[in-house]
Design an enzyme around this catalytic site. Structure first.
Site, PDB file in Angstrom:
ATOM      1  N   GLY A 125       5.282  -1.050   2.785  1.00  0.00           N
ATOM      2  CA  GLY A 125       4.386   0.124   2.617  1.00  0.00           C
ATOM      3  C   GLY A 125       4.946   1.423   2.716  1.00  0.00           C
ATOM      4  N   HIS A 138       0.996  -1.298  -0.065  1.00  0.00           N
ATOM      5  CA  HIS A 138       0.029   0.017   0.154  1.00  0.00           C
ATOM      6  C   HIS A 138       0.771   1.205  -0.163  1.00  0.00           C
ATOM      7  CE1 HIS A 138       0.720   1.014   4.387  1.00  0.00           C
ATOM      8  NE2 HIS A 138       0.965  -0.449   4.421  1.00  0.00           N
ATOM      9  N   ASP A 139       0.308   2.234  -0.784  1.00  0.00           N
ATOM     10  CA  ASP A 139       0.721   3.587  -0.895  1.00  0.00           C
ATOM     11  C   ASP A 139       2.273   3.771  -1.306  1.00  0.00           C
ATOM     12  OD1 ASP A 139      -1.411   5.077   0.545  1.00  0.00           O
ATOM     13  OD2 ASP A 139      -0.827   3.509   2.073  1.00  0.00           O
TER      14      ASP A 139
END
Length: 259
Positions: free
Chosen positions: A136, A118-119
């Protein structure tokens, strides 16, 4: 192209010439642009934005929810740039409230079994070799090459034109234009071969070598080395890119071989 053996949500927006092979699942809130090819048994979940002329090989999962316990179902995306190839069994998670999106840039090659959490932000023309794992909120600059089986710690920044040895554990930021290897991860010179392939002149390469002579071979700490670089080396785009990277490094940069 309609494929009777695939499930495509009626709200998905897919260009008419996209090739979709059997047993693909495409959820709602998905956009796939012209010329892309989706291999069999690919799963594309809510929030995917796939560019033009991408190739996604069998078994990949794009835009699954983050593996992050803070995730509360917020509306986020996973963005894949034009002309990017995603090989077998790659997983790319969508973003969280932290940034709102995960991005893989244009003209990238993401080899089999890689994970992009994520991200993360992966720049253009990046190569991630087999089984590279990004935690992440990792950032990777344009033209970086990550050797197979590398493990990249969360929040780590990797600069443009970097080459990282396969099997590396990357827990410090890697500044631009360098090679990184050994255990723990260390400076191994500049990526001169890669820079020449991308059109850097001999003069530019020598200037970059001088920058890293101050940072890694002078015995100075990073702050003092940056002061000398600013005072003694001519201002160039590459010099200023390195200075900005080191000053803004959230985790600190990797050590030199003899540190």
């Amino acid at each position: 192209m309609k494929q009777p053996l695939a499930y495509i949500h009626p709200e998905a927006k897919i260009a008419s010439n996209v090739v979709i092979e059997p047993f693909v699942t495409i959820d709602k809130n998905v956009v796939i642009l012209e010329g892309s090819h989706i291999g069999s048994n690919v799963t594309i979940m809510e929030g995917a934005r796939i560019g033009r002329n991408c190739k996604i090989f069998p078994g990949s999962v794009i835009s699954a929810i983050p593996q992050d316990l803070k995730f509360q179902g917020e509306d986020t995306t996973a963005i894949i740039g034009d002309n990017t190839t995603i090989r077998e069994c790659v997983t790319i998670n969508r973003g969280t409230a932290a940034k709102g999106h995960t991005i893989v840039g244009k003209n990238c090659l993401i080899m089999a079994y890689c994970h992009v959490a994520h991200d993360c932000t992966v720049g253009d023309n990046v190569i991630m070799s087999n089984a590279t794992q990004l935690a992440g909120e990792v950032t990777i600059g344009d033209w970086a090459i990550i050797g197979g089986g590398s493990l990249i710690h969360q929040f780590t920044h990797i600069g443009a034109h970097v080459m990282i040895q396969g099997g590396s554990k990357v827990n410090k930021d890697i500044p631009p234009f360098v090679k990184a290897a050994r255990e723990p991860i260390s400076y191994c010179g500049i990526n001169s071969v890669g820079l020449r392939r991308r059109g850097y002149t001999n003069e530019q390469i020598r200037d970059i070598q001088e920058i890293y002579r101050f940072l890694y071979l002078s015995g100075m700490n990073n702050s003092t080395a940056i002061e000398h670089i600013e005072a003694e080396l001519p201002a160039t785009k590459e010099r200023d890119e390195v200075i900005l990277f080191v000053r803004n490094s959230p985790r600190g940069i990797m050590k030199g071989y003899f540190d």
